[in-house]
Design a protein around this motif. Structure first.
Motif, PDB file in Angstrom:
ATOM      1  N   THR A 162       0.836  -1.199   0.000  1.00  4.15           N
ATOM      2  CA  THR A 162       0.000   0.000   0.000  1.00  4.15           C
ATOM      3  C   THR A 162       0.872   1.250   0.000  1.00  4.15           C
ATOM      4  O   THR A 162       1.793   1.383   0.811  1.00  4.15           O
ATOM      5  CB  THR A 162      -0.919   0.025   1.230  1.00  4.15           C
ATOM      6  OG1 THR A 162      -1.722  -1.142   1.239  1.00  4.15           O
ATOM      7  CG2 THR A 162      -1.811   1.260   1.222  1.00  4.15           C
TER       8      THR A 162
ATOM      9  N   THR B   6      -5.823   3.087  -3.741  1.00  2.00           N
ATOM     10  CA  THR B   6      -5.640   2.630  -2.358  1.00  2.00           C
ATOM     11  C   THR B   6      -4.588   3.432  -1.600  1.00  2.00           C
ATOM     12  O   THR B   6      -4.447   3.262  -0.377  1.00  2.00           O
ATOM     13  CB  THR B   6      -5.246   1.159  -2.329  1.00  2.00           C
ATOM     14  OG1 THR B   6      -4.039   0.973  -3.093  1.00  2.00           O
ATOM     15  CG2 THR B   6      -6.352   0.281  -2.897  1.00  2.00           C
ATOM     16  N   THR B   7      -3.856   4.295  -2.301  1.00  2.00           N
ATOM     17  CA  THR B   7      -2.790   5.066  -1.660  1.00  2.00           C
ATOM     18  C   THR B   7      -3.350   5.926  -0.540  1.00  2.00           C
ATOM     19  O   THR B   7      -4.299   6.682  -0.725  1.00  2.00           O
ATOM     20  CB  THR B   7      -2.076   5.962  -2.685  1.00  2.00           C
ATOM     21  OG1 THR B   7      -1.530   5.141  -3.717  1.00  2.00           O
ATOM     22  CG2 THR B   7      -0.978   6.764  -2.037  1.00  2.00           C
ATOM     23  N   ILE B   8      -2.757   5.797   0.629  1.00  3.98           N
ATOM     24  CA  ILE B   8      -3.172   6.564   1.806  1.00  3.98           C
ATOM     25  C   ILE B   8      -2.490   7.927   1.787  1.00  3.98           C
ATOM     26  O   ILE B   8      -1.278   8.020   1.564  1.00  3.98           O
ATOM     27  CB  ILE B   8      -2.806   5.804   3.099  1.00  3.98           C
ATOM     28  CG1 ILE B   8      -3.561   4.471   3.167  1.00  3.98           C
ATOM     29  CG2 ILE B   8      -3.108   6.657   4.332  1.00  3.98           C
ATOM     30  CD1 ILE B   8      -3.017   3.528   4.223  1.00  3.98           C
TER      31      ILE B   8
ATOM     32  N   THR C 124      -6.883  10.320   4.297  1.00  4.38           N
ATOM     33  CA  THR C 124      -7.798   9.990   3.222  1.00  4.38           C
ATOM     34  C   THR C 124      -7.071   9.064   2.262  1.00  4.38           C
ATOM     35  O   THR C 124      -5.989   8.564   2.562  1.00  4.38           O
ATOM     36  CB  THR C 124      -8.311  11.272   2.530  1.00  4.38           C
ATOM     37  OG1 THR C 124      -9.295  10.931   1.562  1.00  4.38           O
ATOM     38  CG2 THR C 124      -7.198  12.068   1.886  1.00  4.38           C
ATOM     39  N   THR C 125      -7.668   8.813   1.097  1.00  2.00           N
ATOM     40  CA  THR C 125      -7.015   8.008   0.063  1.00  2.00           C
ATOM     41  C   THR C 125      -7.121   8.733  -1.272  1.00  2.00           C
ATOM     42  O   THR C 125      -7.995   9.591  -1.466  1.00  2.00           O
ATOM     43  CB  THR C 125      -7.649   6.613  -0.081  1.00  2.00           C
ATOM     44  OG1 THR C 125      -8.994   6.767  -0.557  1.00  2.00           O
ATOM     45  CG2 THR C 125      -7.636   5.853   1.239  1.00  2.00           C
TER      46      THR C 125
END
Length: 227
Positions: free
Chosen positions: A152, A193-195, A204-205
């Motif tokens: 991730t 999906t990157t935070i 957030t993403t």
């Protein structure tokens, strides 16, 4: 990977620590106003020792305690050269209203300052952190990027992108068009999906902001990168 943080000072600026695990070296991101006491508690809680202080940009609310933290641990402060002057002369990047409150504020020069270069890889505290130059909020704004063990992506975004909003661009050196170009090219190109861990407010993403952030409604990753 261990990521922990807290909102510091009257600006409620998110200060983060990042480490491979508890009980070792870490990096500190954006130790702003009144960050030292809470940061010391966080470091003690996880038995962490700073190896570097990283700054997403040069605004006062993100840099206020950078020299104090770095010098206490004998580590460098990393900042993009376009915001370098604001480390010690923060009013250069602030509004007239802020100047009225803080006056001719000067901050101490850290013992060691290192320049951040776009697309660099920083190998610090057993971590690999990418650097994405994202001007617009300030000329020297950057995002720090890494990947968790499960693949991730994680972005420490400073004041470039928030949940439901983007960074303000009405301060010296700001440009709304440049900011949107930066977000399009450097952030929207990443997986949904990157935070995103922003400089203020909740995480957030990329997917959530792509779908719901009104400022990004007409943006695509191919819009182009700010020059």
């Amino acid at each position: 990977m261990l990521v922990a943080g807290f909102p510091a000072g009257s600006f409620r600026t998110n200060c983060f620590v990042l480490a491979p695990a508890a009980g070792g070296a870490c990096v500190v991101v954006d130790p702003g106003q009144d960050a030292v006491a809470d940061l010391d508690v966080l470091l003690a809680e996880h038995s962490l020792t700073p190896a570097a202080v990283l700054l997403t940009h040069g605004h006062l609310d993100h840099t206020y305690c950078a020299a104090e933290v770095a010098d206490a641990h004998g580590v460098p402060v990393w900042i993009h050269p376009d915001d370098r002057a604001w480390l010690t002369e923060p009013m250069l990047g602030m509004s007239e209203q802020s100047r009225a409150v803080f006056g001719d504020l000067r901050l101490p020069e850290p013992g060691e300052v290192r320049d951040i270069a776009d697309d660099a890889t920083l190998r610090l505290a057993g971590l690999e952190l990418g650097v994405a130059h994202t001007p617009g909020h300030t000329p020297g704004s950057v995002c720090f990027t890494t990947t968790t063990e499960d693949g991730t992506g994680v972005v420490f975004g400073g004041d470039t992108l928030f949940q439901g909003s983007v960074g303000r661009t009405d301060l010296p050196g700001g440009s709304h068009d440049t900011l949107l170009d930066s977000i399009a090219a450097r952030l929207l190109s990443r997986d949904d999906t990157t935070i995103v861990l922003p400089g203020h407010g909740p995480a957030t993403t990329i997917g959530a902001e792509r779908a719901h952030n009104p400022f990004l409604a007409d943006l695509t990753p191919t819009r182009g990168r700010a020059q």
